[in-house]
Design an enzyme around this catalytic site. Structure first.
Site, PDB file in Angstrom:
ATOM      1  N   ASP A   1      -4.723   1.125  -2.258  1.00 18.55           N
ATOM      2  CA  ASP A   1      -5.284   0.118  -1.874  1.00 18.55           C
ATOM      3  C   ASP A   1      -5.388  -0.935  -2.809  1.00 18.55           C
ATOM      4  O   ASP A   1      -4.948  -2.251  -2.990  1.00 18.55           O
ATOM      5  CB  ASP A   1      -6.786  -0.097  -1.225  1.00 18.55           C
ATOM      6  CG  ASP A   1      -6.575   0.359   0.314  1.00 18.55           C
ATOM      7  OD1 ASP A   1      -5.512   0.449   0.958  1.00 18.55           O
ATOM      8  OD2 ASP A   1      -7.803   0.752   0.847  1.00 18.55           O
TER       9      ASP A   1
ATOM     10  N   HIS B   1       0.771  -1.210  -0.102  1.00 14.54           N
ATOM     11  CA  HIS B   1       0.011   0.114  -0.019  1.00 14.54           C
ATOM     12  C   HIS B   1       0.805   1.213  -0.011  1.00 14.54           C
ATOM     13  O   HIS B   1       0.672   2.246  -0.759  1.00 14.54           O
ATOM     14  CB  HIS B   1      -0.899  -0.115   1.273  1.00 14.54           C
ATOM     15  CG  HIS B   1      -1.781   1.241   1.527  1.00 14.54           C
ATOM     16  ND1 HIS B   1      -2.982   1.526   1.071  1.00 14.54           N
ATOM     17  CD2 HIS B   1      -1.346   2.429   2.263  1.00 14.54           C
ATOM     18  CE1 HIS B   1      -3.544   2.484   1.625  1.00 14.54           C
ATOM     19  NE2 HIS B   1      -2.424   3.317   2.090  1.00 14.54           N
ATOM     20  N   GLU B   2       1.976   1.401   0.812  1.00 19.59           N
ATOM     21  CA  GLU B   2       2.851   2.504   0.893  1.00 19.59           C
ATOM     22  C   GLU B   2       3.559   2.746  -0.341  1.00 19.59           C
ATOM     23  O   GLU B   2       3.588   3.648  -0.877  1.00 19.59           O
ATOM     24  CB  GLU B   2       3.969   2.463   2.035  1.00 19.59           C
ATOM     25  CG  GLU B   2       3.343   2.292   3.391  1.00 19.59           C
ATOM     26  CD  GLU B   2       2.390   3.621   3.754  1.00 19.59           C
ATOM     27  OE1 GLU B   2       2.709   4.455   3.401  1.00 19.59           O
ATOM     28  OE2 GLU B   2       1.363   3.493   4.345  1.00 19.59           O
TER      29      GLU B   2
ATOM     30  N   HIS C   1       1.295   4.427  -2.982  1.00 22.81           N
ATOM     31  CA  HIS C   1       1.316   5.890  -2.708  1.00 22.81           C
ATOM     32  C   HIS C   1       2.609   6.608  -3.361  1.00 22.81           C
ATOM     33  O   HIS C   1       2.545   7.504  -4.044  1.00 22.81           O
ATOM     34  CB  HIS C   1       1.306   6.233  -1.213  1.00 22.81           C
ATOM     35  CG  HIS C   1       0.181   6.172  -0.689  1.00 22.81           C
ATOM     36  ND1 HIS C   1      -0.912   6.918  -0.946  1.00 22.81           N
ATOM     37  CD2 HIS C   1      -0.027   5.528   0.778  1.00 22.81           C
ATOM     38  CE1 HIS C   1      -1.967   6.667  -0.167  1.00 22.81           C
ATOM     39  NE2 HIS C   1      -1.432   5.847   1.096  1.00 22.81           N
TER      40      HIS C   1
ATOM     41  N   GLU D   1      -5.898   7.112  -0.925  1.00 25.78           N
ATOM     42  CA  GLU D   1      -5.816   5.685  -0.277  1.00 25.78           C
ATOM     43  C   GLU D   1      -6.631   4.389  -1.011  1.00 25.78           C
ATOM     44  O   GLU D   1      -6.099   3.548  -0.928  1.00 25.78           O
ATOM     45  CB  GLU D   1      -6.551   6.028   1.012  1.00 25.78           C
ATOM     46  CG  GLU D   1      -5.973   6.840   2.149  1.00 25.78           C
ATOM     47  CD  GLU D   1      -4.482   6.579   2.588  1.00 25.78           C
ATOM     48  OE1 GLU D   1      -4.269   5.331   2.669  1.00 25.78           O
ATOM     49  OE2 GLU D   1      -3.848   7.176   2.417  1.00 25.78           O
TER      50      GLU D   1
HETATM   51 ZN   LIG Z   1      -2.283   5.269   2.640  1.00 23.95          ZN
END
Ligand SMILES: [Zn+2]
Length: 412
Positions: A359, A277-278, A281, A355
């Site tokens: 995901d 997930h990071e 980003h 977000e």
């Molecule tokens: Zn996040």
């Protein structure tokens, strides 16, 4: 003059009333849903944990209301109450007119504001967090952190303020374009050096030891085509039981940081999913996009500041009898937040969009099921409410509500 006083008062009253109203709604909503775990979580989260999350949320939100109300009083005291004028007089009694006096004024306002915030932070840490078992900090560490924060803030911000005051004096009409460009460049530099020069002043970082986890993470990085400088573990447990993970830096200084608390909470597949997930980003350039937006906003703000700085009514309407560039900078900091408050839902919406995108990236490169189970553990262990007030959430939440987020992952 009176007109601008009234505009500012109206904006401050509206922003404060809206914040208090949203907080009251949030507390009422969370308490109304305290006795029943939402269906999607009923097998993983016990009723006791759900009640704890409700009580923790209510306690934090109620205290935030006190903080909001005090903030409004402080803004009034600094402006109409004559606080800024008083600090100006103190600085003028020590130094002749010039950049040094301007910096002294800015520094005094910064120190006074930090001292006002300190008891609030203290209460949050040693009463609220303590009561729910999250605080790991000692009062000694708390005050050392506060002092370091103030010094780091001064070292970073005063040179920038000095340069801006110098531009105002030397460049003339278009100083604000130079000031904007310098501020943007400076922000990028600070972002670049923060992981290696600033973060270690507060936390200890050590290379990740767990061989199995390390191998997993390295496989994931390879799959996603990432090269990083280091996989680090941070001693978050010295301060708080809340866990987190983040990804910092650009280019050659990229590093991944896991809180030791997070590694204690999650199994290796879940850690991998959180990291994916990071990475999402980063890969989707969320940090850069946010920086570009804030650069655009600050361009407008600098222009607005240059406009207001030359109007006598800007000072007199806000209780200041001694105009100066430094005073304009300080006044601007107090005056802008009530006006930008209404943009907050847009910023939060933008963040929630990111977000969801991260995901989706995680679901493609790791396991959506592991990410969902990691998030559920984190909601549980951090006592995050599963039932926020929808309007409060839309206004403030940088992350989507738990139920929506988990439902999307389960569909992925
Ligand atoms: Zn996040």
């Amino acid at each position: 003059m009176l007109a601008f006083s009234l505009v500012f008062l109206a904006a401050l009253a509206l922003a404060t009333a809206t914040r208090l109203w949203l907080a009251a709604r949030h507390v009422a909503h969370v308490r109304a849903h305290r006795e029943r775990v939402p269906d999607a979580f009923s097998s993983e989260i016990s009723l006791d944990a759900h009640r704890k999350a409700a009580d923790y949320t209510a306690a934090r939100t109620r205290f935030a209301m006190v903080d909001v109300a005090t903030g409004a009083v402080v803004a009034l005291a600094f402006t109409f109450g004559g606080g800024l004028q008083l600090l100006h007089e103190v600085s003028a009694s020590w130094l002749a007119d010039g950049i040094a006096r301007g910096l002294l004024l800015i520094a005094m306002v910064g120190v006074v504001s930090a001292l006002i915030d300190l008891p609030f932070d203290f209460y949050r840490t040693f009463v609220t967090e303590q009561r729910f078992g999250f605080n790991k900090m000692t009062p000694g560490l708390f005050f050392v952190d506060a002092a370091k924060g103030l010094i780091v803030g001064a070292v970073i911000l005063l040179p920038l303020a000095a340069a801006i005051l110098w531009f105002i004096r030397e460049i003339g009409e278009y100083w604000w374009i130079w000031a904007w460009a310098l501020t943007a460049a400076y922000g990028i530099v600070v972002h670049f050096i923060a992981p290696t020069l600033i973060a270690p002043l507060f936390h200890k970082f050590s290379p990740m030891q767990d061989a199995e986890l390390k191998e997993r993470v390295e496989r994931l990085l390879e799959r996603c085509g990432f090269k990083v400088k280091g996989l680090m573990v941070m001693d978050g447990s010295r301060r708080s039981a809340h866990g987190n993970a983040y990804f910092t830096g650009f280019g050659a200084s990229k590093r991944i940081v896991f809180f030791d608390t997070l590694l204690a909470q999650l199994g290796p597949p879940e850690v991998e999913a959180v990291l994916a997930h990071e990475l999402g980003h980063f890969r989707l350039r969320h940090v850069l996009k946010r920086m570009a937006w804030s650069g655009g906003f600050s361009f407008v703000f600098f222009w607005l500041l240059s406009f207001l700085m030359q109007r006598d009514w800007f000072y007199s309407a806000l209780g200041v009898a001694s105009p100066s560039p430094a005073m304009a900078l300080v006044l601007f900091m107090f005056v802008i937040p009530p006006f930008t408050f209404l943009l907050q839902p847009l910023g939060a919406m933008y963040s929630r969009k990111h977000e969801f995108e991260a995901d989706r990236y995680a679901a493609q490169h790791a396991s959506a099921r592991d990410l969902a189970s990691a998030l559920i553990k984190l909601y549980r262990d951090n006592a995050t409410t599963l039932t926020p007030d929808p309007l409060h959430s839309a206004f403030y939440d940088s992350h989507p509500p738990a139920t929506v987020r988990i439902a999307r992952l389960q569909k992925a």
